[in-house]
Scaffold this active site. Structure first.
Site, PDB file in Angstrom:
ATOM      1  N   ASP A 204      23.661 -35.720 -45.479  1.00 41.90           N
ATOM      2  CA  ASP A 204      24.381 -36.914 -45.047  1.00 41.90           C
ATOM      3  C   ASP A 204      24.507 -37.922 -46.198  1.00 41.90           C
ATOM      4  O   ASP A 204      23.532 -38.173 -46.917  1.00 41.90           O
ATOM      5  CB  ASP A 204      23.572 -37.538 -43.894  1.00 41.90           C
ATOM      6  CG  ASP A 204      24.295 -38.673 -43.198  1.00 41.90           C
ATOM      7  OD1 ASP A 204      25.340 -38.415 -42.583  1.00 41.90           O
ATOM      8  OD2 ASP A 204      23.812 -39.821 -43.276  1.00 41.90           O
ATOM      9  N   GLU A 267      28.044 -34.420 -47.679  1.00 41.93           N
ATOM     10  CA  GLU A 267      29.083 -35.412 -47.413  1.00 41.93           C
ATOM     11  C   GLU A 267      29.202 -36.308 -48.641  1.00 41.93           C
ATOM     12  O   GLU A 267      28.297 -37.092 -48.918  1.00 41.93           O
ATOM     13  CB  GLU A 267      28.688 -36.229 -46.189  1.00 41.93           C
ATOM     14  CG  GLU A 267      29.710 -37.266 -45.815  1.00 41.93           C
ATOM     15  CD  GLU A 267      29.174 -38.329 -44.845  1.00 41.93           C
ATOM     16  OE1 GLU A 267      29.955 -38.790 -44.018  1.00 41.93           O
ATOM     17  OE2 GLU A 267      27.985 -38.701 -44.948  1.00 41.93           O
TER      18      GLU A 267
HETATM   19  C1  NOJ Z   1      27.578 -40.122 -41.961  1.00 47.42           C
HETATM   20  C2  NOJ Z   1      27.520 -39.489 -40.621  1.00 47.42           C
HETATM   21  O1  NOJ Z   1      28.500 -38.488 -40.542  1.00 47.42           O
HETATM   22  C3  NOJ Z   1      27.722 -40.597 -39.609  1.00 47.42           C
HETATM   23  O2  NOJ Z   1      27.907 -40.103 -38.317  1.00 47.42           O
HETATM   24  C4  NOJ Z   1      26.541 -41.513 -39.672  1.00 47.42           C
HETATM   25  O3  NOJ Z   1      26.760 -42.621 -38.825  1.00 47.42           O
HETATM   26  C5  NOJ Z   1      26.302 -42.019 -41.079  1.00 47.42           C
HETATM   27  N1  NOJ Z   1      26.451 -41.015 -42.094  1.00 47.42           N
HETATM   28  C6  NOJ Z   1      24.917 -42.580 -41.207  1.00 47.42           C
HETATM   29  O4  NOJ Z   1      23.971 -41.546 -41.194  1.00 47.42           O
END
Ligand code: NOJ
Length: 535
Positions: A204, A267
Site C-alpha cells: 500500500d 501501489e
Molecule cells: C491506498 C488504499 O488503496 C486505500 O484504500 C487506503 O485508504 C489508503 N491507501 C490508505 O491505506
C-alpha cells in the site's frame, strides 16, 4: 525459474475486497470462509491469483487500512485458521494468494502508537513522525492528508504538545521508516505471512514511505487541480523521496529470500513516468508497480495508446508492465465511462484491452459482471473518503442481498443486481461474464496475447490497433473507441480468422473483406505473417 518466465508475467490477478465478496455467517460483512466458498467461481473464471485487501485486526476507520495487529485476522473476517484454510483451498485450485501489506501507517490504536504517543520519552516515540508546532503555532508545515475531508496531515497530541503526521485520516499515524526498529518490526510482518505460505504482497502507498526529512513546505501547484494524485493546491514534493528505493530493496530481499516466485506488487501513485519506473529498481524493488496513468485516462484510442506507449518507453530492461482498470478507490469501470449511457459497451471493450495488452492484468471484483457505482444513501455512508459506491457486495444471483450472504449487507445492493449477477450471466452467451471467460481462456491458450511482443499500428481515427506476436503466431487487436462504425484497413487483417469479438452477434471465423468494426466493438484476429514482413 529464469528471470523472464516468472508466473506473474502471464498472470491475471483478481482483487477481492473481503468485506464485500461473500458473507458466510450472516453478519452483513464478507469474510474469509465466504471467499473460500467462492473459490471455484474464481478458478472457473480463469484468473491465476487473488489479492486480498486487508483482513487484519482493525478498528475499520479506513476499513482495514488502519491496522492494530498485523498478525491477526479481524474477527469480522474470521480467524487465522480460516486464512490457512483459504490459502490451502486456493492453492489446491492452482490459485495463488497475495495479501495487502500496509507499511506507511498503522491504526492510532496500534500498541506501537499508543506507546509512542504516551510520552516524548517513550522508546517508541520515533517509530512515528512527530514534530513541534510551527514557530507561531499550528501544524509544523503545510502538508495535506490524501483525503480532502481530513485536511491537514498533522494532528496535535495535546498531552505531549507535538503533532503527529498522518497521510490519511488522523486515525492512521505514519510510521517513521528512517527508524531501524520500524524496519525490523515491519519486515518481520512480511516473514510472518510468507511463512504461512502467501505468494506475495500488494504494498500500500509505497511512494509515501519516506518523507522529506527536512519537513519543508510543499510548493503551491500551478494547476491547483485536485486529482487522485495531488489533493489540494500543492505539489507533493514531500513524498516519492529517494530513500524509498532503499526500503524497497530491503523488502524485496526479504521476499526474494523465499524464492523467485513470490511477487511484490505495489501501489505507486507517482504521475511522472520516469519516477514511476524507478520503482522497478534494477529488478530488485517492485516486480509490478501499479500504474495510475490508466485510471485517469479519458475514453479515447489516442489516450490509451499514449499511456501504453509511455509505459513501454520508460520500462527498465527486463521489467514487465501491469495494468488495472479498477480498484476499491476508483469509480467502477462500467460507471467511469458512462457519461452518455454507453458505459456497458465500453466495459466490454475495456475488458478486451486489459486482457490483450503486454503486461500482467489486474481485475477488480465485480467488474467482470459489469457492476456499477451504487448510490449509497447518506445514512449508510461509512467511508471517510466517499468510496462506498465502489465497494458494494458482489452480485452473485438475483435473490435477496444478491446472494452475498444470509443477512442484510453492510452496503446496499442495487436493483440492477436482479440482472447484473453471476448466475444470470453464467449461461448468457452475450454477457460480460462470458466475454471475460473467453478472453481469459484465449489469453491462457495464446502466449502471443500474454507474453508476446507489443507493436502498435499507426493510429486510425478512434481505433486502437496493435499486434501481439510470439514464436510465429501473430494476433491483431483492433478496438474501436468511437461511437461510429469504423473500417479496419490493416493489411494483415485480411484473410485472418476472427478469434473473438466484443459483439456477441459477430460470428467467429475467416475474414476476407476489410473488417468494419461496429461502434465500440473490439476484435481479435489471428493475422497472417507475410514472408519477410517485419516482426
Ligand atoms: C491506498 C488504499 O488503496 C486505500 O484504500 C487506503 O485508504 C489508503 N491507501 C490508505 O491505506
Amino acid at each position: 525459474m529464469t528471470e523472464r518466465d516468472e508466473w506473474w508475467r502471464r498472470a491475471v490477478l483478481y482483487q477481492v475486497y473481503p468485506r464485500s465478496f461473500a458473507d458466510s455467517n450472516g453478519d452483513g460483512v464478507g469474510d474469509l470462509p465466504g471467499l473460500t466458498g467462492r473459490l471455484d467461481y474464481l478458478a472457473e473464471l480463469g484468473v491465476d491469483a487473488i489479492w486480498l485487501s486487508p483482513f487484519y485486526a482493525s478498528p475499520m476507520v479506513d476499513f482495514g487500512y488502519d491496522i492494530t495487529d498485523h498478525r491477526t485476522v479481524d474477527p469480522v473476517f474470521g480467524t487465522l485458521a480460516d486464512f490457512d484454510a483459504l490459502l490451502a483451498a486456493a492453492h489446491a485450485r492452482g490459485l495463488r494468494v497475495l495479501v495487502d501489506f500496509v507499511p506507511n501507517h498503522t491504526s492510532d490504536q496500534h500498541p506501537w502508537f499508543l506507546d509512542s504517543r504516551s510520552s516524548r520519552d517513550s522508546p517508541r516515540r520515533d517509530w512515528y513522525v512527530w514534530a513541534d508546532p510551527a514557530p507561531h503555532g499550528g501544524p509544523p508545515n503545510n502538508w495535506l492528508s490524501t483525503f480532502p475531508a481530513t485536511g491537514a496531515a498533522w494532528t496535535l497530541d495535546a498531552a505531549t504538545g507535538q503533532y503527529y503526521l498522518h497521510s490519511y485520516t488522523a486515525a492512521q499515524p505514519d510510521l517513521n521508516w528512517h527508524h531501524l526498529e520500524v524496519r525490523v518490526a515491519m519486515t518481520s510482518v512480511l516473514r510472518f505471512w510468507l511463512d504461512r505460505g502467501v505468494d506475495g504482497f500488494r504494498i500500500d502507498a509505497v511512494h509515501r514511505l519516506i518523507k522529506d526529512p527536512a519537513l519543508s513546505d510543499n510548493p503551491p501547484s500551478v494547476a491547483a487541480l485536485r486529482t487522485a494524485l495531488s489533493p489540494g493546491a500543492q505539489l507533493l514534493r514531500h513524498i516519492d523521496q529517494p530513500g524509498v528505493h532503499e526500503v524497497l530493496r530491503e523488502l524485496h530481499a526479504v521476499v526474494a529470500g523465499y524464492g523467485p516466485d513470490r511477487l511484490l506488487l505495489g501501489e505507486v501513485g507517482v504521475a511522472d513516468p520516469t519516477r514511476w519506473a524507478a520503482y522497478y529498481g534494477r529488478g530488485d524493488e517492485l516486480a509490478l508497480p501499479l500504474n495510475f496513468a490508466f485510471w485517469s485516462q479519458p475514453w479515447s484510442a489516442a489516450g490509451f495508446r499514449q499511456a501504453v506507449a509511455t509505459t513501454e518507453r520508460v520500462l527498465p530492461p527486463g521489467a514487465w508492465p501491469v495494468y488495472a482498470l479498477g480498484n476499491h478507490d476508483l469509480s467502477r469501470l462500467a460507471s467511469r465511462y458512462n457519461h452518455d449511457g454507453r458505459g456497458a459497451a465500453r466495459a466490454r471493450l475495456a475488458a478486451m484491452l486489459l486482457l490483450t495488452l503486454r503486461g500482467t492484468a489486474l481485475l477488480y471484483y465485480g467488474d467482470e459482471i459489469g457492476m456499477t457505482d451504487v448510490a449509497v444513501p447518506p445514512e449508510q455512508t461509512v467511508d471517510p473518503d466517499g468510496r462506498d459506491p465502489v465497494r458494494t457486495p458482489m452480485q452473485w444471483d438475483s435473490g435477496p442481498a444478491a446472494g452475498f450472504g444470509p443477512g442484510q449487507s453492510w452496503l446496499p445492493v442495487p436493483p440492477a443486481a436482479r440482472t447484473v449477477n453471476v448466475v444470470t450471466e453464467d449461461h448468457d452467451p452475450g454477457s460480460l461474464l462470458t466475454l471475460y471467460r473467453r478472453l481469459l481462456s484465449l489469453r491462457r491458450d495464446e502466449p502471443a496475447l500474454s507474453v508476446g511482443s507489443y507493436a502498435p499500428l499507426p493510429p486510425s481515427g478512434d481505433v486502437l490497433v496493435y499486434r501481439r506476436e510470439h514464436q510465429g503466431r501473430r494476433i491483431l487487436v483492433a478496438l474501436n473507441f468511437g461511437d461510429q462504425p469504423a473500417a479496419l484497413d490493416v493489411p494483415d487483417a485480411a484473410g485472418g480468422e476472427i478469434l473473438l469479438s466484443t459483439d456477441p452477434h459477430r460470428a467467429a471465423g475467416e475474414q476476407d473483406e476489410p473488417v468494419t468494426l461496429a461502434a465500440t466493438e473490439g476484435v481479435l484476429i489471428s493475422a497472417t505473417i507475410e514472408a519477410g514482413s517485419a516482426p
